[in-house]
Scaffold this active site. Structure first.
Site, mmCIF file in Angstrom:
data_model
loop_
_atom_site.group_PDB
_atom_site.id
_atom_site.type_symbol
_atom_site.label_atom_id
_atom_site.label_comp_id
_atom_site.label_asym_id
_atom_site.label_seq_id
_atom_site.Cartn_x
_atom_site.Cartn_y
_atom_site.Cartn_z
ATOM 1 N N ARG A 1 0.857 -1.197 0.000
ATOM 2 C CA ARG A 1 0.000 0.000 0.000
ATOM 3 C C ARG A 1 0.889 1.242 0.000
ATOM 4 O O ARG A 1 0.566 2.268 -0.566
ATOM 5 C CB ARG A 1 -0.945 -0.005 1.218
ATOM 6 C CG ARG A 1 -1.695 1.310 1.363
ATOM 7 C CD ARG A 1 -2.901 1.267 2.305
ATOM 8 N NE ARG A 1 -2.810 0.376 3.427
ATOM 9 C CZ ARG A 1 -2.051 0.550 4.514
ATOM 10 N NH1 ARG A 1 -1.297 1.635 4.623
ATOM 11 N NH2 ARG A 1 -2.045 -0.336 5.485
ATOM 12 N N TYR B 1 -17.078 15.871 -15.065
ATOM 13 C CA TYR B 1 -17.541 14.489 -15.097
ATOM 14 C C TYR B 1 -18.560 14.291 -13.962
ATOM 15 O O TYR B 1 -18.336 14.759 -12.840
ATOM 16 C CB TYR B 1 -16.344 13.539 -14.942
ATOM 17 C CG TYR B 1 -16.748 12.121 -14.645
ATOM 18 C CD1 TYR B 1 -17.617 11.445 -15.495
ATOM 19 C CD2 TYR B 1 -16.286 11.470 -13.516
ATOM 20 C CE1 TYR B 1 -18.015 10.147 -15.220
ATOM 21 C CE2 TYR B 1 -16.665 10.161 -13.235
ATOM 22 C CZ TYR B 1 -17.539 9.510 -14.097
ATOM 23 O OH TYR B 1 -17.935 8.234 -13.819
ATOM 24 N N ASP C 1 -7.830 18.845 -14.195
ATOM 25 C CA ASP C 1 -8.075 17.478 -14.662
ATOM 26 C C ASP C 1 -7.750 17.453 -16.155
ATOM 27 O O ASP C 1 -8.450 18.049 -16.966
ATOM 28 C CB ASP C 1 -9.541 17.105 -14.387
ATOM 29 C CG ASP C 1 -9.841 15.657 -14.740
ATOM 30 O OD1 ASP C 1 -9.206 15.125 -15.668
ATOM 31 O OD2 ASP C 1 -10.739 15.062 -14.101
ATOM 32 N N LYS D 1 -8.509 6.279 -18.989
ATOM 33 C CA LYS D 1 -8.825 6.791 -20.317
ATOM 34 C C LYS D 1 -7.606 6.708 -21.244
ATOM 35 O O LYS D 1 -7.062 5.644 -21.416
ATOM 36 C CB LYS D 1 -9.368 8.215 -20.157
ATOM 37 C CG LYS D 1 -10.460 8.331 -19.082
ATOM 38 C CD LYS D 1 -11.661 7.495 -19.435
ATOM 39 C CE LYS D 1 -12.792 7.414 -18.452
ATOM 40 N NZ LYS D 1 -12.636 7.712 -17.078
HETATM 41 O O1 P1T Z 1 -13.674 6.596 -13.720
HETATM 42 P P1 P1T Z 1 -12.492 7.074 -12.948
HETATM 43 O O2 P1T Z 1 -11.207 6.439 -13.331
HETATM 44 O O3 P1T Z 1 -12.723 7.072 -11.474
HETATM 45 O O4 P1T Z 1 -12.267 8.613 -13.386
HETATM 46 C C1 P1T Z 1 -13.165 9.625 -13.096
HETATM 47 C C2 P1T Z 1 -13.026 10.733 -14.096
HETATM 48 C C3 P1T Z 1 -12.282 11.867 -13.754
HETATM 49 N N1 P1T Z 1 -12.133 12.890 -14.602
HETATM 50 C C4 P1T Z 1 -12.675 12.880 -15.839
HETATM 51 C C5 P1T Z 1 -12.493 14.048 -16.744
HETATM 52 C C6 P1T Z 1 -13.416 11.757 -16.262
HETATM 53 O O5 P1T Z 1 -13.923 11.779 -17.491
HETATM 54 C C7 P1T Z 1 -13.590 10.661 -15.374
HETATM 55 C C8 P1T Z 1 -14.395 9.474 -15.756
HETATM 56 N N2 P1T Z 1 -15.218 9.662 -16.869
HETATM 57 C C9 P1T Z 1 -16.016 8.732 -17.459
HETATM 58 C C10 P1T Z 1 -16.162 7.482 -17.000
HETATM 59 C C11 P1T Z 1 -16.757 9.194 -18.647
HETATM 60 O O6 P1T Z 1 -17.280 8.366 -19.415
HETATM 61 O O7 P1T Z 1 -16.844 10.407 -18.845
#
Ligand code: P1T
Length: 391
Positions: A51, A103, A175, A200
């Site tokens: 961790r 998001y 972000d 992503k």
């Molecule tokens: O899904 P996660 O890895 O927890 O990430 C969250 C997140 C944070 N910031 C942005 C700009 C994002 O687009 C996302 C997650 N977005 C999607 C799942 C989507 O389809 O837009």
């Protein structure tokens, strides 16, 4: 890495990585271990418990930090875990100013998790840097924005907001999920920290959920590193390996995503079934000039509004999403495969309908993540889906 290159294409492949000290393996091994044997109590080689530290995760953290031009990187179990851990630097009574287009899951953290802990968030239109300045209070600790935003692809002037934040002694978190460091480096423009959902583009193959935070601010890093270990929302070695593998091809993938999106956006704009296209690479984007200045490419994400001609927009949009064959109807983005989704029903359902309406996340709004398939197949699939949506 022995090379001292500052080219992102080279850093993507080598940064954070050295041949395995035991075998010389060129690829960083997947250290599937929870703990590390110590010679005696406290006598270890820098690794105690996974961790706290893990060699595969450490390689990933070094790799993304180098790509973002930051001194320190920290990896998390998801983008949401990264966001939540940053918010734990705040205390009850602290205030945050955030861009209003986010998001849906990020908005949900702010409104349904952090609010209960006494942290208040004020939302402003991120295209207006002055609005951030006006919303900052004596208790404001953090400014948060996506750029381009999800799903409306608004562009925030990072340098202008960073200057405001510096003057007011407030952290700025950007972000950068939609562009990646290949197309935009917020730290170079003055941001305190960069946040990613590595789920992503950074991973790029739709097989991992992960997150990362990069900063050059030592105090911020030390606090986040403490929280990363204390809260424990860390990625496993396998996921770290997969993201690290993904970043090796990030430069070429992003090039193709942009190339394809730059062909899809004007095609959509000329399509009779489309009311409006939002893409930072189009002349019609209200902030095309800022996008060209602060970004090295307009990215692979496009949003558009389908016309409600023969039937209501929601119905037509639903039909379109059912009709695509190459584009998968799915949440997420940034993988090699093309995806299509309906923000109001899918990714942004956690935003109250009144807010969605105010922002412009309408029934006819469709978001696509343009993949790296052949452009002819991408356009042919969209064309046949438009036709079937009207059948
Ligand atoms: O899904 P996660 O890895 O927890 O990430 C969250 C997140 C944070 N910031 C942005 C700009 C994002 O687009 C996302 C997650 N977005 C999607 C799942 C989507 O389809 O837009």
């Amino acid at each position: 890495m022995k090379t001292k290159s500052s080219h992102l294409e080279t850093l993507a492949i080598h940064a954070g990585q050295v041949p395995d000290p035991t075998t010389g393996a060129i690829t960083v091994p997947i250290y599937l271990t929870s703990t590390y044997v110590q010679d005696g109590p406290g006598e270890h080689k820098g690794f105690e418990y996974s961790r706290t530290q893990n060699p595969t995760r450490q390689a990933l953290e070094g790799n993304i930090a180098a790509l973002e031009g930051g001194r320190y990187g920290l990896a998390f179990a998801s983008g949401c875990a990264a966001t939540t851990t940053i918010f734990h630097m705040l205390r009850s009574g602290d205030h945050v100013v955030a861009g209003d287009d986010l998001y849906g899951g990020t908005y949900r953290i702010f409104e349904r998790v952090m609010k209960q802990m006494g942290i208040e968030v004020t939302y402003v239109d991120p295209i207006n840097a002055g609005a951030f300045a006006e919303a900052i209070r004596p208790t404001t600790k953090l400014v948060w924005t996506e750029t381009p935003t999800n799903p409306l692809l608004k562009i925030c002037d990072i340098a202008a907001v960073a200057e405001i934040c510096k003057k007011r002694n407030v952290w700025l978190a950007v972000d950068n999920t939609f562009l990646t460091p290949m197309l935009q480096r917020p730290l170079d423009l003055g941001a305190t920290m960069v946040v990613h959902s590595t789920t992503k583009y950074l991973n790029g193959h739709a097989d991992v959920v992960g997150g990362v935070v990069v900063t050059s601010d030592e105090e911020v890093h030390e606090r986040l590193r403490f929280l990363q270990n204390a809260i424990g929302a860390v990625p496993g070695a396998m996921d770290s390996f997969l993201v690290l593998r993904g970043t090796k091809t990030l430069a070429v993938r992003m090039e193709r995503h942009v190339q394809n999106a730059q062909l899809v956006a004007p095609w959509l704009e000329a399509h009779p079934a489309v009311e409006k296209v939002i893409y930072p690479g189009l002349k019609s984007h209200p902030q095309a000039a800022l996008a060209a200045k602060q970004m090295r490419g307009p990215g692979g994400m496009i949003s558009f509004v389908i016309k409600s001609a023969k039937r209501p927009a929601l119905e037509r949009a639903r039909e379109m999403l059912r009709a695509t064959q190459l584009f998968a109807c799915a949440e997420s983005l940034g993988g090699v495969e093309s995806l299509i989704e309906h923000p109001a029903i899918m990714t942004h359902a956690s935003i109250p309908p009144a807010n969605r309406a105010k922002l412009g996340i309408s029934d006819g709004l469709i978001r696509i993540s343009v993949g790296i398939e052949h452009i002819d197949d991408i356009l042919a699939d969209l064309q046949q889906a438009f036709e079937r949506a009207d059948a």
